[in-house]
Write a protein that holds these residues in place. Structure first.
Motif, PDB file in Angstrom:
ATOM      1  N   CYS A  37       5.967 -11.436  12.299  1.00 38.46           N
ATOM      2  CA  CYS A  37       5.789 -10.029  11.918  1.00 38.46           C
ATOM      3  C   CYS A  37       6.085  -9.818  10.440  1.00 38.46           C
ATOM      4  CB  CYS A  37       6.675  -9.134  12.771  1.00 38.46           C
ATOM      5  SG  CYS A  37       6.232  -9.146  14.512  1.00 38.46           S
ATOM      6  N   THR A  38       7.065 -10.512   9.917  1.00 38.13           N
ATOM      7  CA  THR A  38       7.369 -10.403   8.494  1.00 38.13           C
ATOM      8  C   THR A  38       6.223 -10.958   7.667  1.00 38.13           C
ATOM      9  OG1 THR A  38       9.697 -10.682   9.009  1.00 38.13           O
ATOM     10  CG2 THR A  38       9.043 -11.000   6.728  1.00 38.13           C
ATOM     11  N   TRP A  39       5.665 -12.083   8.065  1.00 36.94           N
ATOM     12  CA  TRP A  39       4.548 -12.689   7.357  1.00 36.94           C
ATOM     13  C   TRP A  39       3.327 -11.762   7.395  1.00 36.94           C
ATOM     14  CZ3 TRP A  39      -0.240 -14.532   9.165  1.00 36.94           C
ATOM     15  CH2 TRP A  39      -0.975 -15.259   8.229  1.00 36.94           C
ATOM     16  N   LEU A  40       3.029 -11.201   8.589  1.00 41.69           N
ATOM     17  CA  LEU A  40       1.904 -10.280   8.693  1.00 41.69           C
ATOM     18  C   LEU A  40       2.146  -9.032   7.858  1.00 41.69           C
ATOM     19  CD1 LEU A  40       0.890 -10.376  12.462  1.00 41.69           C
ATOM     20  CD2 LEU A  40      -0.496 -11.025  10.509  1.00 41.69           C
ATOM     21  N   GLY A  41       3.383  -8.557   7.837  1.00 47.75           N
ATOM     22  CA  GLY A  41       3.709  -7.389   7.033  1.00 47.75           C
ATOM     23  C   GLY A  41       3.493  -7.637   5.555  1.00 47.75           C
ATOM     24  N   LEU A  42       3.864  -8.816   5.084  1.00 52.31           N
ATOM     25  CA  LEU A  42       3.644  -9.152   3.682  1.00 52.31           C
ATOM     26  C   LEU A  42       2.155  -9.268   3.362  1.00 52.31           C
ATOM     27  CD1 LEU A  42       6.461 -11.783   3.070  1.00 52.31           C
ATOM     28  CD2 LEU A  42       6.334  -9.450   2.174  1.00 52.31           C
ATOM     29  N   LYS A  43       1.395  -9.860   4.277  1.00 53.09           N
ATOM     30  CA  LYS A  43      -0.040 -10.037   4.051  1.00 53.09           C
ATOM     31  C   LYS A  43      -0.793  -8.714   4.114  1.00 53.09           C
ATOM     32  CE  LYS A  43      -0.304 -14.436   3.493  1.00 53.09           C
ATOM     33  NZ  LYS A  43      -0.824 -15.043   2.294  1.00 53.09           N
ATOM     34  N   LEU A  44      -0.383  -7.823   5.018  1.00 51.35           N
ATOM     35  CA  LEU A  44      -1.095  -6.549   5.207  1.00 51.35           C
ATOM     36  C   LEU A  44      -0.497  -5.399   4.411  1.00 51.35           C
ATOM     37  CD1 LEU A  44      -1.663  -6.732   9.062  1.00 51.35           C
ATOM     38  CD2 LEU A  44      -3.290  -7.281   7.246  1.00 51.35           C
ATOM     39  N   GLY A  45       0.653  -5.611   3.800  1.00 53.68           N
ATOM     40  CA  GLY A  45       1.298  -4.552   3.043  1.00 53.68           C
ATOM     41  C   GLY A  45       1.927  -3.485   3.916  1.00 53.68           C
ATOM     42  N   MET A  46       2.426  -3.886   5.078  1.00 54.08           N
ATOM     43  CA  MET A  46       3.042  -2.954   6.017  1.00 54.08           C
ATOM     44  C   MET A  46       4.485  -3.383   6.270  1.00 54.08           C
ATOM     45  SD  MET A  46      -0.034  -2.709   8.812  1.00 54.08           S
ATOM     46  CE  MET A  46       0.820  -1.568   9.848  1.00 54.08           C
ATOM     47  N   LYS A  47       5.268  -2.474   6.841  1.00 52.75           N
ATOM     48  CA  LYS A  47       6.625  -2.822   7.231  1.00 52.75           C
ATOM     49  C   LYS A  47       6.582  -3.741   8.441  1.00 52.75           C
ATOM     50  CE  LYS A  47       8.898   1.476   5.950  1.00 52.75           C
ATOM     51  NZ  LYS A  47       9.673   2.592   6.499  1.00 52.75           N
ATOM     52  N   SER A  48       7.497  -4.689   8.480  1.00 50.87           N
ATOM     53  CA  SER A  48       7.520  -5.607   9.619  1.00 50.87           C
ATOM     54  C   SER A  48       7.963  -4.895  10.893  1.00 50.87           C
ATOM     55  CB  SER A  48       8.429  -6.792   9.327  1.00 50.87           C
ATOM     56  OG  SER A  48       9.743  -6.360   9.094  1.00 50.87           O
TER      57      SER A  48
END
Length: 82
Positions: free
Chosen positions: A21-32
């Motif tokens: 979730c942290t990785w996806l948040g960084l890639k998508l620019g969203m909070k984890s």
């Protein structure tokens, strides 16, 4: 009731879990935390199928050194290049 234990469990998951979730948040620019909530809600509505996606992403993130290019400076070869 047991706030110390709950905080310890949450911090353990934050540090030791796969970090998908942290990785996806960084890639998508969203909070984890937002992505975690989406995973939880989707798991309830789709009977757990996002959990399979989560584990696949976790596997890929844990083993990404085996899936990446061996040399960063060399351009990626294409199938039709001989």
């Amino acid at each position: 009731m047991f706030p110390g234990i709950i905080i310890d469990i949450v911090s353990w998951f934050e540090q030791k879990a796969f970090g998908v979730c942290t990785w996806l948040g960084l890639k998508l620019g969203m909070k984890s935390t937002t992505i975690r909530l989406y995973f939880i809600y989707l798991s309830f509505f789709t009977f757990g199928s996002p959990i399979i996606i989560y584990f696949i992403l976790a596997f890929l993130l844990e083993n990404k050194k085996y899936f990446s290019r061996s040399s960063v400076n060399q351009p990626r070869r294409r199938t039709w290049d001989l």
